[in-house]
Design a protein around this motif. Structure first.
Motif, PDB file in Angstrom:
ATOM      1  N   ARG A  59      -2.728  -2.892 -12.795  1.00 34.43           N
ATOM      2  CA  ARG A  59      -3.069  -2.518 -11.420  1.00 34.43           C
ATOM      3  C   ARG A  59      -4.581  -2.420 -11.290  1.00 34.43           C
ATOM      4  N   GLU A  61      -7.401  -1.156  -8.467  1.00 32.78           N
ATOM      5  CA  GLU A  61      -7.461  -0.376  -7.232  1.00 32.78           C
ATOM      6  C   GLU A  61      -8.898   0.037  -6.938  1.00 32.78           C
ATOM      7  N   ILE A  67      -4.074  -4.175  -5.961  1.00 32.85           N
ATOM      8  CA  ILE A  67      -3.230  -5.319  -6.337  1.00 32.85           C
ATOM      9  C   ILE A  67      -2.622  -5.049  -7.709  1.00 32.85           C
ATOM     10  N   ILE A  68      -1.425  -5.565  -7.929  1.00 29.05           N
ATOM     11  CA  ILE A  68      -0.753  -5.436  -9.222  1.00 29.05           C
ATOM     12  C   ILE A  68      -0.369  -6.828  -9.701  1.00 29.05           C
ATOM     13  N   HIS A  79       1.780  -8.698  -7.062  1.00 31.03           N
ATOM     14  CA  HIS A  79       2.584  -7.725  -6.319  1.00 31.03           C
ATOM     15  C   HIS A  79       1.669  -6.773  -5.550  1.00 31.03           C
ATOM     16  N   ASN A  80       2.171  -6.248  -4.485  1.00 31.02           N
ATOM     17  CA  ASN A  80       1.530  -5.143  -3.757  1.00 31.02           C
ATOM     18  C   ASN A  80       0.047  -5.366  -3.497  1.00 31.02           C
ATOM     19  N   LEU A  82      -2.684  -5.184  -1.137  1.00 24.84           N
ATOM     20  CA  LEU A  82      -2.970  -4.560   0.153  1.00 24.84           C
ATOM     21  C   LEU A  82      -4.467  -4.327   0.305  1.00 24.84           C
ATOM     22  N   THR A 118       3.757  -6.008   6.196  1.00 26.95           N
ATOM     23  CA  THR A 118       3.773  -4.549   6.262  1.00 26.95           C
ATOM     24  C   THR A 118       3.536  -4.133   7.700  1.00 26.95           C
TER      25      THR A 118
END
Length: 163
Positions: A59, A61, A67-68, A79-80, A82, A118
Motif C-alpha cells: 500500500r 498512501e 493505492i494498493i 486495487h483501491n 483513490l 465511487t
C-alpha cells in the motif's frame, strides 16, 4: 512448475514495487509505504524479497492519493486507487498512472485493475472507464479485469496497415 511460477510472479512483483517506490517518492516524498507485514522503511533495501506472493500486498498512501498493489498470476493487480476528493482534477491520478504505465512497459509486466466507480467521490462509471482506457487499459473479454499489456501494445505498433 508451480515453484517456477511463484518465483517468476514474486520477481516481477518485487521489480515492479521497487521501481514504483523509487519513482513515486520523487513526486510524493512523504509517501507512506506498507506491505502485508508492516511499514517499509524509505530505504527499500530493508524489504524482504523472499515474501510469498500469495500474502503480499503493498500500500502506498499520501495526503493526495492511495493505492494498493497485489501480485496477479500474469502481472500486477491495482486495487483501491483513490485520489483525495479535494485534489481531484489536478493531475495526481494521471501522474500515478503514467508511472505505472512506464514501469509496465520498461519491465514488460502487464497490469490489471477492476474499475469500480465511487459515488462518494462523484466519479461516474463512464468517467472512470474513460480515464483507464486513456492509459491503454482494455477489458478482458472473459473477466472483470481490465488489462494493460505492454507486449500487446508493441505488437500493434509493429504491424501497422500500409496503404
Amino acid at each position: 512448475m508451480k515453484r517456477k511460477l511463484v518465483k517468476k510472479i514474486t520477481q516481477n512483483y518485487n521489480e515492479f514495487i521497487d521501481n514504483f517506490s523509487q519513482r513515486i517518492k520523487i513526486e510524493f516524498p512523504n509517501i507512506y509505504i506498507e506491505n502485508g507485514f508492516g511499514k517499509l522503511e524509505t530505504n527499500h533495501s530493508e524489504r524482504n524479497l523472499s515474501l510469498s506472493y500469495k500474502s503480499q500486498n503493498t500500500r502506498f498512501e499520501d495526503f493526495s492519493f492511495g493505492i494498493i498493489f497485489n501480485p496477479h498470476k500474469n502481472g500486477i493487480c491495482i486495487h483501491n486507487f483513490l485520489v483525495n476528493q479535494l485534489l481531484q482534477g489536478k493531475g495526481i491520478g494521471t501522474i500515478v498512472m503514467k508511472i505505472i504505465k512506464n514501469i509496465s512497459i520498461e519491465c514488460n509486466i502487464p497490469t490489471y485493475l477492476i474499475p469500480i466507480p465511487t459515488t462518494d467521490y462523484g466519479i461516474s462509471d463512464e468517467k472512470l472507464r474513460g480515464f483507464y482506457h486513456s492509459f491503454g487499459y482494455k477489458r478482458e473479454s472473459t473477466s472483470v479485469y481490465w488489462k494493460y499489456s505492454p507486449s500487446e501494445i508493441s505488437l500493434n505498433k509493429q504491424y501497422r496497415m500500409v496503404g
